[in-house]
Design an enzyme around this catalytic site. Structure first.
Site, mmCIF file in Angstrom:
data_model
loop_
_atom_site.group_PDB
_atom_site.id
_atom_site.type_symbol
_atom_site.label_atom_id
_atom_site.label_comp_id
_atom_site.label_asym_id
_atom_site.label_seq_id
_atom_site.Cartn_x
_atom_site.Cartn_y
_atom_site.Cartn_z
ATOM 1 N N HIS A 6 0.866 -1.066 0.029
ATOM 2 C CA HIS A 6 0.069 0.096 -0.004
ATOM 3 C C HIS A 6 0.953 1.251 -0.121
ATOM 4 O O HIS A 6 2.124 1.030 0.468
ATOM 5 C CB HIS A 6 -0.893 -0.120 1.109
ATOM 6 C CG HIS A 6 -1.764 0.757 1.305
ATOM 7 N ND1 HIS A 6 -1.584 2.376 1.822
ATOM 8 C CD2 HIS A 6 -3.225 0.869 1.066
ATOM 9 C CE1 HIS A 6 -2.654 2.922 1.905
ATOM 10 N NE2 HIS A 6 -3.771 2.092 1.556
ATOM 11 N N GLN A 28 -4.523 -4.871 7.027
ATOM 12 C CA GLN A 28 -5.535 -5.997 6.484
ATOM 13 C C GLN A 28 -5.542 -7.108 7.126
ATOM 14 O O GLN A 28 -6.243 -8.063 6.541
ATOM 15 C CB GLN A 28 -5.107 -5.997 4.930
ATOM 16 C CG GLN A 28 -5.206 -4.945 3.851
ATOM 17 C CD GLN A 28 -6.694 -4.418 4.014
ATOM 18 O OE1 GLN A 28 -7.683 -5.361 4.002
ATOM 19 N NE2 GLN A 28 -6.840 -3.033 3.478
ATOM 20 N N LYS A 47 -10.527 -0.730 10.398
ATOM 21 C CA LYS A 47 -10.625 -1.611 9.501
ATOM 22 C C LYS A 47 -10.973 -2.898 10.504
ATOM 23 O O LYS A 47 -11.190 -4.326 9.986
ATOM 24 C CB LYS A 47 -9.406 -2.178 8.454
ATOM 25 C CG LYS A 47 -8.949 -1.022 7.785
ATOM 26 C CD LYS A 47 -8.023 -1.175 6.806
ATOM 27 C CE LYS A 47 -7.536 -0.317 5.844
ATOM 28 N NZ LYS A 47 -8.217 0.421 4.938
ATOM 29 N N CYS A 74 -4.873 2.403 -3.689
ATOM 30 C CA CYS A 74 -3.533 2.756 -3.170
ATOM 31 C C CYS A 74 -2.296 1.993 -3.237
ATOM 32 O O CYS A 74 -1.430 2.141 -2.415
ATOM 33 C CB CYS A 74 -3.795 3.391 -1.563
ATOM 34 S SG CYS A 74 -4.988 4.758 -1.355
#
Lengths: 151, 425
Positions: free
Chosen positions: B142, B222, B245, B383
């Protein structure tokens, strides 16, 4: 709920699949690159400027159906126009895609086909797609060497 | 409660809700935002890798904090301040347990994964990296795990090296190992790729990097929503993630760092709370983690994050993982049968992310048409522009799943894609 067909009109789909003036222009004396960093759209607009008038124009790059069709239709509608005429046309086009002017507004006759983008006004995030090529053209005409960005 | 009694209680819970009875409908009831119509259709939220929705427990925890507990922390003698401080520090302990860190002082609250990485680059990075040194990242980063290192390398005259990935979107471990050397001072890698879903073999990567005495920074943004993380088992030196997230609020995140490294690092920002004493001649910095938490922190965010972690713990990451894997398998199989679709990111080890492109149809158009069906996905470069470049595409459409998503929603996605093909037929 806006009808998808208002956005994806046949003319737009057709131009996105078979864009006109989609090539590098060897004779270009002006060029600029345009980006939309949000979605990765990226176009180069080439202009062969004869004095104050656009003798020829072409573009290359990648992006969504709206941005590509807009670039394609733009190249058709600005060929032969002076810089002032391009500015005026862009002003009218901008009003159409933002919903500030009815699509049938015929003040500038050349808007003609560009009125197919009226459906964009129902999708505010897509206005940048429709105007990316125009911003890039204006940067090329202004002789700005830096690339332009919608952000 | 005795250990035996605890076990008994656990057995009862298991008996009432065995693995097979994982019921997303019941879970969905805890997420008020999911019950709405978008463009006249029920919302199908498949943009969880961008941000997750918040359970009632998180929303209530934040509201309750402001209704009953709000005060500035670490400085008041009055009841509310002490109470708020205690809740803030209890949340730190919740995070410590969640990551299995050794000490709560190894948990620093930051604004998000991005700030966590920038903090490391600007403190440890600036003292550790010198001209001619190298920072190693991967081709699946990212932007937040590229740019802070670029800034550092430019300042120091150091070099940013990039470990390549294969066509499936997996790290090529041999190449990664080859790029490590005596000049490698920092290795910064994602646990799970946001654009591809690839789960990296972190344990092996850390071991390889440590052989060269490189410090390993892991972007876990993530990963934490999808799989159990044990920073001590991984032996990584730093691990960062974002609260939003993980079903928590925006604006709060976590930086885990080994205490020896955190202690040796210079402070990040100066201000209140990060000092022990200040004179115009000299300031003595506070001990970790406070040294890195200048100014009044996001107390409500921290409490909301702890509520989110408690919620996730109650569901159980093993059950979350199983359910999400099921959805990913279903979606992958269905999508693979549609002509003109190409999946981007087909790693063997994958988590909850389905990136794809369609012949002749730009992802942005896919996104708009799906939105008309009430389906929220992400379109663009995520991104991660170098990842797009690696695959020779400008963008992808990305559906990403959470534990509250259902098989019916995957079906809605597939039907939505049929609609996309209709419009562009």
């Amino acid at each position: 709920m806006p009808d998808l067909r208002e956005l994806y009109q046949d003319v737009i789909l057709e131009h996105s699949k078979a864009p006109r003036n989609y090539r590098e222009l060897g004779a270009a004396n002006r060029r600029a690159e345009g980006f939309n960093p949000l979605c990765g759209d990226r176009y180069t607009v080439y202009v062969d400027l004869d004095g104050d008038a656009i003798r020829d124009i072409a573009f290359q790059g990648s992006g969504c159906a709206i941005s590509k069709a807009s670039a394609s239709l733009m190249t058709q509608s600005v060929k032969g126009k002076t810089q002032a005429e391009v500015e005026e046309l862009f002003g009218e086009f901008h009003k159409i895609v933002t919903g500030e002017a009815p699509a049938s507004n015929g003040k500038v006759p050349a808007v003609g086909k560009l009125s197919v983008f009226a459906g964009v006004s129902a999708y505010p995030v897509r206005v940048k797609c429709a105007t990316l090529a125009w911003h890039t053209l204006r940067a090329a005409l202004a002789g700005e060497h830096e690339s332009v960005s919608t952000e | 409660m005795t250990v035996a009694a605890k076990h008994q209680a656990l057995d009862v819970t298991t008996a009432q809700a065995p693995l097979g009875a994982y019921d997303p409908q019941k879970i969905r009831a805890n997420f008020p935002i999911l019950f709405q119509q978008v463009n006249g259709k029920p919302l199908v939220y498949l943009d969880n890798a961008a941000t997750t929705q918040k359970p009632r427990a998180v929303i209530d925890a934040i509201t309750r904090y402001y209704e009953a507990d709000n005060a500035n922390i670490h400085r008041g003698v009055h009841y509310l301040s002490q109470h708020a401080t205690q809740r803030y520090e209890n949340s730190r302990e919740t995070v410590r347990r969640f990551l299995n860190a050794a000490e709560p002082s190894e948990i620093v609250f930051v604004r998000g994964a991005t700030e966590g990485i920038n903090l490391i680059a600007q403190t440890l990075g600036r003292t550790r990296v010198r001209a001619g040194d190298e920072v190693l990242i991967t081709a699946m980063e990212h932007h937040s795990n590229i740019v802070p290192w670029q800034i550092l390398c430019e300042e120091k005259g150091a070099m940013l090296r990039v470990a390549p990935i294969n066509d499936a979107g997996e790290l090529i471990l041999d190449e990664f190992a080859r790029l490590l050397g005596p000049r490698t001072k920092i290795v910064a890698v994602p646990h799970v790729s946001n654009a591809l879903g690839t789960i990296n073999p972190l344990r092996q990567m850390v071991e390889l990097a440590h052989r060269h005495n490189a410090v390993v920074v892991v972007d876990g943004a993530q990963a934490v929503p999808h799989l159990a993380v044990d920073v001590r088992a991984l032996d990584c030196d730093f691990y960062v993630f974002s609260g939003h997230k993980l079903y928590g609020p925006t604006g709060i995140g976590v930086l885990y760092g080994k205490s020896a490294l955190l202690n040796a690092m210079p402070p990040y920002q100066g201000g209140g709370d990060m000092i022990l004493s200040v004179t115009f001649e000299k300031t003595t910095y506070n001990k970790i983690p406070h040294k890195f938490e200048a100014g009044t922190p996001d107390v409500s965010g921290v409490i909301g994050l702890a509520a989110a972690i408690n919620y996730v713990n109650e569901l159980g990451l093993d059950r979350i993982e199983a359910h999400e894997r099921d959805l990913l398998r279903q979606a992958t199989e269905s999508l693979s049968t549609i002509p003109g679709i190409r999946l981007i990111g087909t790693a063997k080890e994958k988590a909850s992310v389905l990136s794809f492109v369609m012949d002749g149809i730009h992802p942005h158009d896919i996104g708009t048409i799906l939105d008309q069906e009430g389906i929220a996905i992400r379109t663009g470069h995520h991104c991660a522009q170098p990842v797009m470049e690696r695959f020779g595409i400008p963008a992808t459409a990305r559906a990403s799943f959470a534990f509250y998503n259902t098989r019916e929603e995957v079906n809605a996605l597939i039907k939505g894609i049929d609609r996309v093909r209709e419009v562009f037929a």
